[in-house]
Motif scaffolding. Structure first.
Motif, PDB file in Angstrom:
ATOM      1  N   UNK A   1       0.836  -1.192   0.000  1.00  0.00           N
ATOM      2  CA  UNK A   1       0.000   0.000   0.000  1.00  0.00           C
ATOM      3  C   UNK A   1       0.871   1.242   0.000  1.00  0.00           C
ATOM      4  N   UNK A   2       0.295   2.340  -0.530  1.00  0.00           N
ATOM      5  CA  UNK A   2       1.050   3.587  -0.598  1.00  0.00           C
ATOM      6  C   UNK A   2       1.265   4.157   0.794  1.00  0.00           C
ATOM      7  N   UNK A   3       0.161   4.366   1.535  1.00  0.00           N
ATOM      8  CA  UNK A   3       0.253   5.014   2.831  1.00  0.00           C
ATOM      9  C   UNK A   3       0.813   6.407   2.691  1.00  0.00           C
ATOM     10  N   UNK A   4       1.358   6.944   3.731  1.00  0.00           N
ATOM     11  CA  UNK A   4       1.969   8.268   3.699  1.00  0.00           C
ATOM     12  C   UNK A   4       3.446   8.098   3.427  1.00  0.00           C
ATOM     13  N   UNK A   5       3.878   8.463   2.244  1.00  0.00           N
ATOM     14  CA  UNK A   5       5.278   8.297   1.842  1.00  0.00           C
ATOM     15  C   UNK A   5       6.042   9.565   2.158  1.00  0.00           C
ATOM     16  N   UNK A   6       7.116   9.428   2.872  1.00  0.00           N
ATOM     17  CA  UNK A   6       7.905  10.607   3.200  1.00  0.00           C
ATOM     18  C   UNK A   6       8.549  11.152   1.956  1.00  0.00           C
TER      19      UNK A   6
ATOM     20  N   UNK B   1       3.520  24.001  -3.323  1.00  0.00           N
ATOM     21  CA  UNK B   1       2.362  23.110  -3.344  1.00  0.00           C
ATOM     22  C   UNK B   1       2.889  21.685  -3.296  1.00  0.00           C
ATOM     23  N   UNK B   2       2.230  20.821  -2.561  1.00  0.00           N
ATOM     24  CA  UNK B   2       2.614  19.412  -2.540  1.00  0.00           C
ATOM     25  C   UNK B   2       2.155  18.759  -3.828  1.00  0.00           C
ATOM     26  N   UNK B   3       3.095  18.202  -4.580  1.00  0.00           N
ATOM     27  CA  UNK B   3       2.777  17.623  -5.885  1.00  0.00           C
ATOM     28  C   UNK B   3       3.533  16.324  -6.098  1.00  0.00           C
ATOM     29  N   UNK B   4       2.802  15.284  -6.426  1.00  0.00           N
ATOM     30  CA  UNK B   4       3.373  13.974  -6.743  1.00  0.00           C
ATOM     31  C   UNK B   4       2.948  13.567  -8.142  1.00  0.00           C
ATOM     32  N   UNK B   5       3.788  12.813  -8.802  1.00  0.00           N
ATOM     33  CA  UNK B   5       3.408  12.177 -10.064  1.00  0.00           C
ATOM     34  C   UNK B   5       2.998  10.736  -9.781  1.00  0.00           C
ATOM     35  N   UNK B   6       2.049  10.246 -10.560  1.00  0.00           N
ATOM     36  CA  UNK B   6       1.619   8.854 -10.515  1.00  0.00           C
ATOM     37  C   UNK B   6       1.805   8.275 -11.904  1.00  0.00           C
ATOM     38  N   UNK B   7       2.443   7.123 -11.990  1.00  0.00           N
ATOM     39  CA  UNK B   7       2.568   6.413 -13.262  1.00  0.00           C
ATOM     40  C   UNK B   7       2.019   5.007 -13.077  1.00  0.00           C
TER      41      UNK B   7
ATOM     42  N   UNK C   1      -3.482  11.398  -0.452  1.00  0.00           N
ATOM     43  CA  UNK C   1      -3.633  12.408   0.598  1.00  0.00           C
ATOM     44  C   UNK C   1      -4.575  13.515   0.156  1.00  0.00           C
ATOM     45  N   UNK C   2      -5.419  13.997   1.077  1.00  0.00           N
ATOM     46  CA  UNK C   2      -6.416  15.026   0.772  1.00  0.00           C
ATOM     47  C   UNK C   2      -5.815  16.274   0.146  1.00  0.00           C
ATOM     48  N   UNK C   3      -4.763  16.810   0.771  1.00  0.00           N
ATOM     49  CA  UNK C   3      -4.266  18.133   0.394  1.00  0.00           C
ATOM     50  C   UNK C   3      -3.200  18.111  -0.682  1.00  0.00           C
ATOM     51  N   UNK C   4      -2.738  16.941  -1.054  1.00  0.00           N
ATOM     52  CA  UNK C   4      -1.684  16.826  -2.063  1.00  0.00           C
ATOM     53  C   UNK C   4      -2.284  16.813  -3.462  1.00  0.00           C
ATOM     54  N   UNK C   5      -1.572  17.412  -4.407  1.00  0.00           N
ATOM     55  CA  UNK C   5      -1.955  17.351  -5.809  1.00  0.00           C
ATOM     56  C   UNK C   5      -1.189  16.214  -6.479  1.00  0.00           C
ATOM     57  N   UNK C   6      -1.838  15.613  -7.464  1.00  0.00           N
ATOM     58  CA  UNK C   6      -1.261  14.472  -8.175  1.00  0.00           C
ATOM     59  C   UNK C   6      -1.411  14.688  -9.675  1.00  0.00           C
TER      60      UNK C   6
ATOM     61  N   UNK D   1      -8.182  14.953  -2.565  1.00  0.00           N
ATOM     62  CA  UNK D   1      -9.550  14.968  -2.060  1.00  0.00           C
ATOM     63  C   UNK D   1     -10.597  14.911  -3.160  1.00  0.00           C
ATOM     64  N   UNK D   2     -10.194  15.156  -4.412  1.00  0.00           N
ATOM     65  CA  UNK D   2     -11.140  15.024  -5.534  1.00  0.00           C
ATOM     66  C   UNK D   2     -11.602  13.585  -5.714  1.00  0.00           C
ATOM     67  N   UNK D   3     -10.710  12.628  -5.420  1.00  0.00           N
ATOM     68  CA  UNK D   3     -10.993  11.240  -5.786  1.00  0.00           C
ATOM     69  C   UNK D   3     -10.853  10.234  -4.644  1.00  0.00           C
ATOM     70  N   UNK D   4     -10.233  10.594  -3.538  1.00  0.00           N
ATOM     71  CA  UNK D   4      -9.907   9.564  -2.554  1.00  0.00           C
ATOM     72  C   UNK D   4     -11.085   9.095  -1.709  1.00  0.00           C
ATOM     73  N   UNK D   5     -12.242   9.707  -1.881  1.00  0.00           N
ATOM     74  CA  UNK D   5     -13.441   9.226  -1.184  1.00  0.00           C
ATOM     75  C   UNK D   5     -14.497   8.703  -2.155  1.00  0.00           C
TER      76      UNK D   5
END
Length: 352
Positions: A9-14, A60-66, A138-143, A280-284
């Protein structure tokens, strides 16, 4: 982190962030052989350009997903993602590689080659279903999500997409994707495409400055078979792009400002090859196995929100399954051209 086809699982990744230093910039230039001012060095950014950026690194908190599955394509995407890490002045604080394959060689390459190549920023993500994956965000992070066969990312594209998302006009913000069932129709209407005809494994420029005599000419439905399923239509998009990128201002032909996918015809489907969203757009939400249907059609219709694309944020998507079945990857040199382009713009690729 090492994963199997079962994954974790992803969880909270530092997140490990880094400041850009003179020494790092020097190393970056040395790592980009053949670089000239006209090329897309991951290092080159003037102080004036830095100060004029609409979004600053780490603001801004920003992660990429592949959604990972094909190492031969990912070695190209890898180079463009590394150009956009915070360590070289980009916006990406991490890249999450969501394993979407059971191929042992692809998984081995991910664990033994790709992840170790950028250990501070590359993270292995869950290999469960799409719905459980989105719930871990994460709610506040952008992806920003990329298909694994994105073969080019124009400098500034991620920043432009994030800037548009922060305006809160569109729920989902797409890149301006080359080879896209909706946007290829837009590119043709903008005059960015000319007729190309197949000669062996290559396509050569036709006699018309327009699309006369090509399958695109009769494409009155932007979701039709041509843009989604035809090797010839896909090749026309790719060969025009490869020609335009070598011309001064050639990519300006594709810039439409912003494009509202929902301006007229309700909630038609659009391809989510590269798009940005907030956790938060999609995690719920309940995301179907066909996550594109949920994200592009069902959820925005339920919420009565619009999604759009950013014209300056140009990325290249290699192929859809029907295009591959029609011979795009096996019967043409399109993929090889993007490998060569990546080497030219970013330096050597990882071995596969």
């Amino acid at each position: 982190m090492t994963i199997s086809s079962c994954g974790h699982r992803v969880g909270s990744v530092s997140v490990v962030t880094a400041m850009v230093t003179v020494g790092l910039v020097a190393l970056c230039f040395l790592a980009t052989p053949g670089w000239t001012r006209g090329n897309q060095s991951p290092c080159f950014m003037t102080q004036q350009a830095w100060q004029s950026r609409s979004v600053q690194p780490n603001s801004v908190q920003l992660s990429a997903i592949v959604f990972y599955g094909r190492r031969h394509h990912v070695r190209v995407l890898d180079k463009y993602l590394k150009q956009n890490l915070v360590s070289v002045g980009g916006l990406l604080q991490e890249v999450l590689w969501f394993v979407h394959t059971e191929d042992a060689e692809d998984i081995h390459w991910l664990n033994q080659t790709l992840l170790p190549s950028e250990p501070h920023y590359y993270k292995a993500a869950t290999s469960g279903n799409f719905s459980s994956f989105y719930r871990e965000l994460e709610d506040s992070r952008y992806y920003i999500k990329f298909d694994d066969d994105i073969m080019y990312i124009r400098r500034g594209s991620i920043e432009a997409m994030l800037h548009e998302k922060l305006q809160s006009r569109y729920w989902m913000v797409s890149a301006n994707v080359i080879n896209h069932p909706v946007l290829s129709h837009v590119h043709a209407s903008l005059g960015a495409l000319q007729t190309y005809r197949q000669q062996g494994r290559e396509f050569v420029l036709g006699n018309s400055s327009f699309l006369d005599g090509s399958p695109f000419k009769s494409m009155d439905n932007p979701h039709g078979k041509c843009a989604l399923g035809s090797m010839e239509c896909a090749a026309i998009s790719h060969y025009n792009f490869l020609a335009n990128i070598d011309k001064e201002g050639g990519l300006d032909k594709y810039d439409f400002g912003t494009w509202d996918f929902n301006a007229f015809d309700g909630y038609p489907r659009w391809s989510i090859n590269t798009f940005i969203f907030k956790g938060s757009d999609l995690n719920k939400e309940e995301i179907l196995a066909d996550d594109e249907k949920s994200i592009a059609v069902l959820l925005p219709e339920m919420k009565q929100v619009h999604s759009g694309a950013v014209g300056k944020a140009i990325v290249v998507h290699l192929s859809y399954k029907p295009q591959r079945e029609d011979g795009l990857e096996l019967q043409t040199n399109v993929a090889a051209h993007y490998v060569a382009l990546a080497r030219k713009l970013t330096g050597p690729l990882l071995d596969v």
